[in-house]
Design a protein around this motif. Structure first.
Motif, PDB file in Angstrom:
ATOM      1  N   GLN A  49     114.217  -9.112 -75.948  1.00 51.79           N
ATOM      2  CA  GLN A  49     114.665  -7.970 -75.148  1.00 51.79           C
ATOM      3  C   GLN A  49     114.516  -6.699 -75.978  1.00 51.79           C
ATOM      4  OE1 GLN A  49     118.040  -8.163 -72.220  1.00 51.79           O
ATOM      5  NE2 GLN A  49     119.037  -6.861 -73.740  1.00 51.79           N
ATOM      6  N   GLY A  50     113.947  -5.683 -75.360  1.00 56.09           N
ATOM      7  CA  GLY A  50     113.748  -4.416 -76.045  1.00 56.09           C
ATOM      8  C   GLY A  50     113.855  -3.265 -75.069  1.00 56.09           C
ATOM      9  N   ALA A  51     113.138  -2.211 -75.351  1.00 55.90           N
ATOM     10  CA  ALA A  51     113.207  -1.011 -74.521  1.00 55.90           C
ATOM     11  C   ALA A  51     111.807  -0.531 -74.199  1.00 55.90           C
ATOM     12  CB  ALA A  51     113.991   0.087 -75.235  1.00 55.90           C
ATOM     13  N   GLY A  52     111.742   0.386 -73.251  1.00 58.09           N
ATOM     14  CA  GLY A  52     110.485   0.998 -72.874  1.00 58.09           C
ATOM     15  C   GLY A  52     110.748   2.346 -72.243  1.00 58.09           C
ATOM     16  N   VAL A  53     109.699   3.125 -72.067  1.00 62.46           N
ATOM     17  CA  VAL A  53     109.843   4.440 -71.473  1.00 62.46           C
ATOM     18  C   VAL A  53     108.734   4.625 -70.443  1.00 62.46           C
ATOM     19  CG1 VAL A  53     108.476   5.491 -73.337  1.00 62.46           C
ATOM     20  CG2 VAL A  53     109.957   6.926 -71.911  1.00 62.46           C
ATOM     21  N   VAL A  54     109.114   5.185 -69.294  1.00 60.16           N
ATOM     22  CA  VAL A  54     108.155   5.436 -68.219  1.00 60.16           C
ATOM     23  C   VAL A  54     107.351   6.683 -68.575  1.00 60.16           C
ATOM     24  CG1 VAL A  54     107.868   5.849 -65.756  1.00 60.16           C
ATOM     25  CG2 VAL A  54     109.803   4.470 -66.575  1.00 60.16           C
ATOM     26  N   VAL A  55     106.032   6.531 -68.616  1.00 59.28           N
ATOM     27  CA  VAL A  55     105.159   7.648 -68.986  1.00 59.28           C
ATOM     28  C   VAL A  55     104.179   8.018 -67.883  1.00 59.28           C
ATOM     29  CG1 VAL A  55     105.322   7.238 -71.462  1.00 59.28           C
ATOM     30  CG2 VAL A  55     103.562   6.063 -70.127  1.00 59.28           C
ATOM     31  N   GLY A  56     103.956   7.145 -66.922  1.00 56.56           N
ATOM     32  CA  GLY A  56     102.995   7.427 -65.854  1.00 56.56           C
ATOM     33  C   GLY A  56     103.657   7.480 -64.497  1.00 56.56           C
ATOM     34  N   ALA A  57     103.013   8.177 -63.560  1.00 59.98           N
ATOM     35  CA  ALA A  57     103.573   8.315 -62.222  1.00 59.98           C
ATOM     36  C   ALA A  57     103.388   7.068 -61.377  1.00 59.98           C
ATOM     37  CB  ALA A  57     102.921   9.508 -61.516  1.00 59.98           C
ATOM     38  N   SER A  58     102.608   6.088 -61.855  1.00 62.00           N
ATOM     39  CA  SER A  58     102.348   4.859 -61.094  1.00 62.00           C
ATOM     40  C   SER A  58     103.098   3.665 -61.672  1.00 62.00           C
ATOM     41  CB  SER A  58     100.844   4.566 -61.075  1.00 62.00           C
ATOM     42  OG  SER A  58     100.131   5.657 -60.499  1.00 62.00           O
ATOM     43  N   GLY A  59     104.202   3.921 -62.377  1.00 61.73           N
ATOM     44  CA  GLY A  59     105.014   2.839 -62.911  1.00 61.73           C
ATOM     45  C   GLY A  59     104.549   2.319 -64.243  1.00 61.73           C
ATOM     46  N   GLU A  60     103.812   3.097 -65.024  1.00 61.15           N
ATOM     47  CA  GLU A  60     103.379   2.664 -66.347  1.00 61.15           C
ATOM     48  C   GLU A  60     104.534   2.821 -67.338  1.00 61.15           C
ATOM     49  OE1 GLU A  60     101.688   4.782 -64.496  1.00 61.15           O
ATOM     50  OE2 GLU A  60      99.603   4.136 -64.317  1.00 61.15           O
ATOM     51  N   VAL A  61     104.828   1.754 -68.070  1.00 59.06           N
ATOM     52  CA  VAL A  61     105.917   1.728 -69.040  1.00 59.06           C
ATOM     53  C   VAL A  61     105.306   1.441 -70.408  1.00 59.06           C
ATOM     54  CG1 VAL A  61     108.018   0.570 -69.804  1.00 59.06           C
ATOM     55  CG2 VAL A  61     107.628   0.987 -67.362  1.00 59.06           C
ATOM     56  N   LEU A  62     105.575   2.333 -71.350  1.00 62.45           N
ATOM     57  CA  LEU A  62     105.102   2.160 -72.713  1.00 62.45           C
ATOM     58  C   LEU A  62     106.206   1.513 -73.533  1.00 62.45           C
ATOM     59  CD1 LEU A  62     102.555   2.841 -74.378  1.00 62.45           C
ATOM     60  CD2 LEU A  62     103.715   4.943 -75.084  1.00 62.45           C
ATOM     61  N   THR A  63     105.856   0.468 -74.299  1.00 62.80           N
ATOM     62  CA  THR A  63     106.849  -0.236 -75.097  1.00 62.80           C
ATOM     63  C   THR A  63     106.216  -0.672 -76.410  1.00 62.80           C
ATOM     64  OG1 THR A  63     108.462  -2.043 -75.101  1.00 62.80           O
ATOM     65  CG2 THR A  63     106.333  -2.481 -74.074  1.00 62.80           C
TER      66      THR A  63
END
Length: 382
Positions: A49-63
């Motif tokens: 389990q970790g974290a991520g951040v939304v960077v794109g308008a189409s639901g892209e999550v960078l982790t």
């Protein structure tokens, strides 16, 4: 103070108050809603389990790629929600330690990624998901070092900072005061491999983050559409300082204008006073003559008053002398009367002594005669 001076002073006060009344700060609600929890399952069992951040308008999550190592199924949970959203891995970059997930049901605009040059000491924040449905956790810190690390034969840009995170904070964004992503928190590149579970790599006092420039390069190279910011973020303190400087300059300009206006006013008043002085010169001479006459009259009256006071003082002195002479005469009379009485008492005393002696002698004579008679009677009786 004239109307212009009051207006300028009011403007300066307003400029001084504005930056203090509403300084810009980190939008915690904005960054919080773009941070998600990343869960990795294998055979229905939660493995990481970790974290991520939304960077794109189409639901892209960078982790972080370290979070996705041990599992086969991935899901994300948005802040304030309990429902898991299925995620699909788009790509994993072993050298940079980044991974991108696609979440179809995630509706977020995505946080902007800053590619502006960072400097050591810049204030930063690590934003990690909170426990359960609680809000995101904000950890404050600052950039300590900038540089690159050689990973897999490739130079990767990293940011070192002291906005500490927990082990489940890998993949969380590092943001600036403008709520822009300036890095992504990952394990120490020297300690992490694709076969190392992130739970075995505890974050230290210094946290590594892939730089914003590196993030933008990796996302852009993979065709991901995202918001990119080139201009540097001006901190709230710097903005307040700039506003304060502007206010000081405005105050100085206002004071200069006010001083100039005051000088013009004083010059006008001086010219008016000179004109009035020239017009009233003869009247002043008359007034001066009348004043001198009045002073002379007052001096005469004062001299008369002093003479009257002197006469009154002389009369009082004469009365005092007379009273003293009278008291002396009365004292002499009382003394003479006392001496007369004393002499009279002495005479009376002498007369008393003489009379007493004569009376005593008479009594003795009588006593002697009486004794002789008794003796004669006794003899006759014998």
């Amino acid at each position: 103070m004239n109307g212009g001076g009051i207006w300028c002073t009011g403007l300066v006060v307003a400029l001084l108050v504005l930056p203090v009344a509403a300084p810009a700060q980190l939008d915690e609600a904005l960054v919080g809603e773009h941070v998600v929890t990343v869960r990795v399952y294998e055979d229905g069992e939660l493995k990481a389990q970790g974290a991520g951040v939304v960077v794109g308008a189409s639901g892209e999550v960078l982790t972080s790629a370290a979070v996705l190592g041990p599992g086969t199924r991935m899901a994300v949970v948005a802040q304030g929600e309990e429902r898991e959203l299925e995620a699909r891995q788009q790509w994993k970059d072993r050298n940079s330690g980044l991974a991108l997930l696609q979440v179809e049901e995630l509706e977020r605009a995505g946080l902007a990624v800053s590619v502006a040059e960072l400097e050591p000491g810049l204030r930063t924040f690590s934003v990690t998901p909170g426990e359960g449905a609680s809000g995101a956790r904000i950890d404050k810190g600052s950039v300590t070092e900038l540089g690159t690390e050689s990973v897999g034969g490739e130079e990767v840009g990293f940011v070192r900072h002291n906005a500490r995170i927990a082990a489940r904070g890998y993949g969380s964004p590092l943001v600036n005061e403008c709520s822009q992503v300036v890095g992504l928190n990952v394990p120490d590149p020297d300690a992490f491999t694709v076969f190392t579970a992130p739970r075995k790599i505890e974050p230290g006092d210094t946290v590594f983050a892939v730089s914003g420039e590196e993030l933008a390069a990796r996302l852009g190279g993979r065709g991901v559409e995202f918001a990119q910011v080139v201009e540097g973020c001006v901190s709230a303190a710097a903005r307040a300082q700039a506003h304060e400087q502007e206010a000081r300059e405005a105050q100085q300009q206002a004071e200069a204008r006010e001083a100039q206006t005051q000088q013009q006013l004083e010059e006008s008043e001086q010219r008016l006073q000179q004109a009035e002085a020239d017009a009233q010169a003869s009247e002043q001479e008359k007034e001066q003559a009348r004043a001198e006459t009045e002073r002379a009259r007052q001096e005469v009256e004062a001299a008369r008053a002093q003479a009257n006071q002197a006469r009154e003082a002389t009369a009082q002195a004469e009365r005092a002398v007379q009273e003293a002479n009278q008291r002396a005469a009365e004292a002499g009379e009382r003394e003479r009367e006392q001496r007369r009485r004393t002499e009279q008492m002495k005479r009376y005393a002498k007369w008393g002594v003489a009379g007493g002696g004569a009376l005593l002698a008479l009594l003795l004579v009588l006593w002697a005669l009486s004794a002789r008679r008794r003796r004669a009677v006794v003899r006759r009786a014998q």
